[in-house]
Scaffold this motif. Structure first.
Motif, short mmCIF file in Angstrom:
data_model
loop_
_atom_site.label_atom_id
_atom_site.label_comp_id
_atom_site.label_asym_id
_atom_site.label_seq_id
_atom_site.Cartn_x
_atom_site.Cartn_y
_atom_site.Cartn_z
N LEU A 87 0.80 -1.22 0.00
CA LEU A 87 0.00 0.00 0.00
C LEU A 87 0.84 1.28 0.00
O LEU A 87 0.34 2.34 -0.33
CB LEU A 87 -0.92 0.00 1.23
N GLY A 88 2.11 1.14 0.38
CA GLY A 88 2.91 2.35 0.54
C GLY A 88 2.55 3.04 1.85
O GLY A 88 2.33 2.39 2.87
N LYS A 89 2.46 4.32 1.82
CA LYS A 89 2.15 5.05 3.04
C LYS A 89 0.70 4.80 3.46
O LYS A 89 -0.16 4.50 2.66
CB LYS A 89 2.40 6.54 2.84
N GLN A 90 0.45 4.95 4.77
CA GLN A 90 -0.89 4.77 5.28
C GLN A 90 -1.83 5.83 4.73
O GLN A 90 -1.43 6.96 4.47
CB GLN A 90 -0.88 4.83 6.81
N GLN A 91 -3.08 5.42 4.55
CA GLN A 91 -4.05 6.31 3.93
C GLN A 91 -5.26 6.50 4.83
O GLN A 91 -5.59 5.63 5.64
CB GLN A 91 -4.50 5.76 2.58
N ASN A 92 -5.94 7.61 4.64
CA ASN A 92 -7.20 7.84 5.34
C ASN A 92 -8.34 7.21 4.54
O ASN A 92 -8.30 7.17 3.31
CB ASN A 92 -7.46 9.34 5.50
N ALA A 93 -9.35 6.71 5.24
CA ALA A 93 -10.52 6.17 4.57
C ALA A 93 -11.36 7.32 4.02
O ALA A 93 -11.55 8.35 4.67
CB ALA A 93 -11.35 5.33 5.54
#
Length: 431
Positions: free
Chosen positions: A117-123
């Motif tokens: 996913l790479g960097k964490q993401q916001n929903a």
């Protein structure tokens, strides 16, 4: 006078008794002394020394015996205490090991998610969130098979190609297979020749061919094996293609190509496969309600069903889950000689994780069963429907019928040459 005499007599008797008592006391005392220092007699010179030695030895033995008994009891007590502590330590080690395993598992999963996913993401807002379906391709390793790498560099288009395994037992079907591939104009295909006859045959027909290096474990099956036995080999052979970084459209030879399949692939999953299903429910899955009247109010149990993927035609990308799938299937087929490769392929692809088993985390997609058509759909439904018979499939896989070659030729007559009666002589099923 009488009183004095009697008094004198009493006094004399008392003195006499006292002297006797003293003499007795002296005798007893001397006897006791001699008994200790001269137990074997006054005139035996070595006896006292021997006696003292023996006495000392006996005393030491008795003392040692007492000490030994006390030591054993003490050791027993220490052993019991150590066992209790050991049991407690084992329990603590078990708990710590489990905590460490869970921590490593979470860390491993987290690392995999970061890699994918790479960097964490916001929903995002409700209804807009889509999970990632496409795993990244592996880094190609040409050292796995330099000779094959050179062949694939020439044959593949955009690092993907059709691959079929064949021996001399399927020579006639193979000719129908590659003749129609050529007719459609598909350039990126390759035959893995499992014997010398097929290698020469492909060479004479200007068909791209690859003859593997000798391998005793594979060659014995490759030369003489039937359709199912040869089919099982593909999971071991395909691994090298994926390691070299190529996507493969694996194809059995009982398939007629009517269009270029690469124009109809999604390429968003690890495995994209045709189905053995014959309608929307069986091909794509459905809620199957199981009825058990004895359960009363809870008599209806909902189950999910889907017909299996066909292991004779699937597109597989060079990803870690894809290679793990090949390894799992190949390993089981080598350990379970009577198992069917298609059954094992589907079990490993679909079974979830449960206690004692880690399921495969692979993305999968079912192909359109009217475009990538099995022979049950064709002979039982499509040929009898005026509208469906006008459709032009991408491929027809004659997987449901044992009379493969005549049905393959009839498919060519019907779809390529326009003979509308070509399919009529054949029954829905097999005789």
């Amino acid at each position: 006078m009488i009183g004095r005499r009697e008094m004198h007599r009493n006094t004399s008797q008392s003195v006499r008794k006292t002297r006797i008592a003293i003499a007795i006391a002296i005798g007893v005392t001397l006897g006791f002394v001699f008994a200790i220092f001269f137990p074997h007699g006054l005139f035996t010179s070595s006896a006292p020394i021997l006696t003292r030695t023996i006495s000392k030895s006996n005393a030491q033995v008795n003392s040692a015996s007492c000490e030994s008994s006390e030591r054993i009891n003490m050791l027993k007590s220490e052993f019991v205490e150590a066992s209790e502590k050991n049991s407690e330590l084992r329990k603590e080690i078990k708990e710590l090991t489990e905590k460490l395993r869970l921590a490593d598992q979470r860390k491993d999963n987290a690392q995999k998610q970061v890699l994918v996913l790479g960097k964490q993401q916001n929903a995002g807002p409700f209804g807009t969130v889509k999970g990632l379906r496409t795993n990244p391709a592996i880094i190609p390793d040409e050292s796995v098979n330099p000779r094959l790498a050179k062949i694939l560099e020439k044959v593949a288009v955009q690092r993907e190609l059709i691959v079929a395994l064949a021996n001399s037992n399927v020579k006639d079907m193979l000719e129908v297979w590659f003749t129609n591939i050529k007719r459609v104009g598909i350039p990126n295909y390759l035959v893995v020749a499992l014997d010398e006859e097929i290698a020469k045959f492909c060479g004479s027909k200007d068909v791209p061919v690859y003859k593997r290096d000798p391998d005793a474990g594979i060659d014995s099956v490759a030369r003489t094996g039937g359709n199912h036995a040869v089919s099982g080999l593909k999971f071991r052979i395909l691994r090298e293609f994926l390691q070299l970084g190529y996507s493969v459209l694996l194809s059995d030879v009982d398939i007629v190509y009517l269009q270029n399949p690469f124009h109809y692939l999604y390429r968003d999953s690890d495995v994209e496969s045709m189905t053995d299903g014959h309608n929307n429910m069986t091909a794509y899955g459905y809620n199957d309600v199981f009825d058990e009247p004895a359960m009363g109010w809870a008599r209806y149990a909902h189950t999910m069903r889907i017909w299996v993927y066909n292991s004779g035609f699937f597109y597989i990308r060079p990803t870690i889950p894809s290679i793990e799938l090949l390894d799992r299937v190949a390993s089981r087929l080598s350990q379970e000689p009577h198992s069917w490769d298609q059954a094992v392929f589907n079990e490993e692809l679909f079974f979830p994780s449960y206690p004692g088993y880690d399921g495969l985390h692979a993305a999968r997609r079912t192909m359109d069963f009217y475009l990538f058509m099995n022979s049950k759909v064709l002979f039982k439904s499509v040929r009898k429907d005026a509208n469906l018979s006008k459709l032009k499939p991408v491929i027809i896989h004659v997987n449901y019928h044992p009379d493969k070659l005549p049905r393959m030729k009839a498919v060519v007559e019907f779809y390529v040459k326009g003979n509308k009666d070509a399919l009529k002589p054949f029954p829905d099923g097999s005789d």
